[in-house]
Write an enzyme that holds these catalytic residues in place. Structure first.
Site, mmCIF file in Angstrom:
data_model
loop_
_atom_site.group_PDB
_atom_site.id
_atom_site.type_symbol
_atom_site.label_atom_id
_atom_site.label_comp_id
_atom_site.label_asym_id
_atom_site.label_seq_id
_atom_site.Cartn_x
_atom_site.Cartn_y
_atom_site.Cartn_z
ATOM 1 N N SER A 71 0.651 -1.161 -0.005
ATOM 2 C CA SER A 71 0.030 0.036 -0.089
ATOM 3 C C SER A 71 0.664 1.305 -0.188
ATOM 4 O O SER A 71 0.449 2.497 -0.540
ATOM 5 C CB SER A 71 -0.967 0.077 1.086
ATOM 6 O OG SER A 71 -0.041 -0.099 2.400
ATOM 7 N N GLY A 108 -2.082 -4.417 1.321
ATOM 8 C CA GLY A 108 -2.080 -5.698 1.982
ATOM 9 C C GLY A 108 -1.049 -6.546 1.637
ATOM 10 O O GLY A 108 -1.047 -7.682 2.356
ATOM 11 N N ASN A 139 3.680 -5.458 5.702
ATOM 12 C CA ASN A 139 2.684 -6.397 6.227
ATOM 13 C C ASN A 139 3.113 -7.469 6.842
ATOM 14 O O ASN A 139 2.416 -8.057 7.704
ATOM 15 C CB ASN A 139 1.623 -6.649 5.142
ATOM 16 C CG ASN A 139 0.805 -5.403 4.582
ATOM 17 O OD1 ASN A 139 0.329 -4.785 5.343
ATOM 18 N ND2 ASN A 139 0.973 -5.001 3.126
ATOM 19 N N ASP A 220 -4.630 6.627 10.337
ATOM 20 C CA ASP A 220 -3.861 5.566 10.711
ATOM 21 C C ASP A 220 -2.560 5.409 11.196
ATOM 22 O O ASP A 220 -1.927 4.588 11.870
ATOM 23 C CB ASP A 220 -3.931 4.354 9.617
ATOM 24 C CG ASP A 220 -3.027 4.633 8.659
ATOM 25 O OD1 ASP A 220 -2.343 5.472 8.782
ATOM 26 O OD2 ASP A 220 -3.200 3.838 7.564
ATOM 27 N N HIS A 223 0.214 5.299 7.117
ATOM 28 C CA HIS A 223 0.281 5.766 5.647
ATOM 29 C C HIS A 223 0.715 7.225 5.579
ATOM 30 O O HIS A 223 -0.147 8.049 6.442
ATOM 31 C CB HIS A 223 -0.916 5.275 4.801
ATOM 32 C CG HIS A 223 -0.958 3.927 4.865
ATOM 33 N ND1 HIS A 223 -1.850 3.058 5.785
ATOM 34 C CD2 HIS A 223 -0.607 2.909 3.922
ATOM 35 C CE1 HIS A 223 -1.701 1.822 5.415
ATOM 36 N NE2 HIS A 223 -0.819 1.589 4.326
#
Length: 246
Positions: A71, A108, A139, A220, A223
């Site tokens: 991502s 992801g 991830n 979050d 990012h």
């Protein structure tokens, strides 16, 4: 990265909150300013009556770059044309390089998922890339996967690229300190050891320039925002240019 479930979101939050314990920030590289930053600067200069120099027109052969990652490349929660690969292409073209950057980021993706789709991604490209920018492992870290697995998967991707004479630039990450000293040491060693083994350039902890800037990260706390992506491009584009020249 995928939309987090409650438990995963809590994990994301405490990881990002502790990310300041990771590697120190790299200094932004003035020559790597994005087109958006250049336009902003030009507007300021015009308002002050100062002469501005237009960006250099791209010259030479087309330089095709495959940005392969998760991502952080896909452009989580930002417009596609403001993702890292898109902004990187604009920055390189502003520096006179006729760059075409293909965004092969999938939110992801673990390193294992990237390994599974890498061959297909290459086959789907009309032209072989002049450079692979490899950015995976975040991830894996969030899921607490074995650093040995991460290393093996990244190594397989690097070997597949080198088998086709595709140069590789590796984008590294750093684990937060509260994962425990043993895990942190093992994870943080993955990227430099791969760079050494395969003789490829490495940008260590490539997101470090936004880690200490909460205003440049999304809610979050992981990012980057559009402005954060601009800073990431500014702090890495010169290294990308060097990898192309190499």
């Amino acid at each position: 990265m995928e939309q987090a479930r409650p438990a995963l979101r809590r994990t994301l939050t405490f990881i990002a909150a502790l990310s300041l314990a990771a590697c120190g920030s790299e200094q932004p590289i003035p020559g790597g300013a994005t087109q958006a930053a250049a336009d902003h600067a030009a507007g300021q200069g015009a308002g002050q009556g100062e002469a501005t120099t237009p960006p250099a027109a791209p010259t030479g052969p087309v330089r095709r770059i495959l940005a392969f990652g998760d991502s952080l490349f896909a452009g989580y929660n930002v417009p596609k044309d403001q993702s890292y690969p898109a902004e990187l292409e604009r920055a390189l073209r502003a520096d006179g390089i006729d760059a075409q950057v293909t965004n092969a980021g999938v939110s992801g993706d673990t390193s294992a998922a990237g390994r599974q789709r890498f061959a297909f991604t290459l086959k789907s490209m009309e032209h072989k890339p002049d450079l692979l920018i490899l950015e995976l492992g975040g991830n894996d870290l969030l899921r607490g996967l074995s650093p040995e697995q991460t290393r093996a998967n990244l190594a397989a991707i690097i070997e597949a690229a080198q088998a086709q004479d595709i140069p590789v630039l590796l984008m590294g990450l750093a684990a937060p300190a509260n994962f425990g000293g043993e895990y942190v040491s093992a994870f943080d060693a993955v990227y430099p050891s791969l760079a050494k083994q395969y003789d490829i350039p490495l940008i260590a902890n490539w997101v470090s320039s936004v880690e200490a800037r909460p205003e440049l990260r999304q809610q979050d706390r992981i990012h980057p925002t559009e402005e954060g992506i601009d800073l990431l491009v500014a702090s890495t584009s010169e290294r990308v240019e060097a990898a192309l020249a190499r």
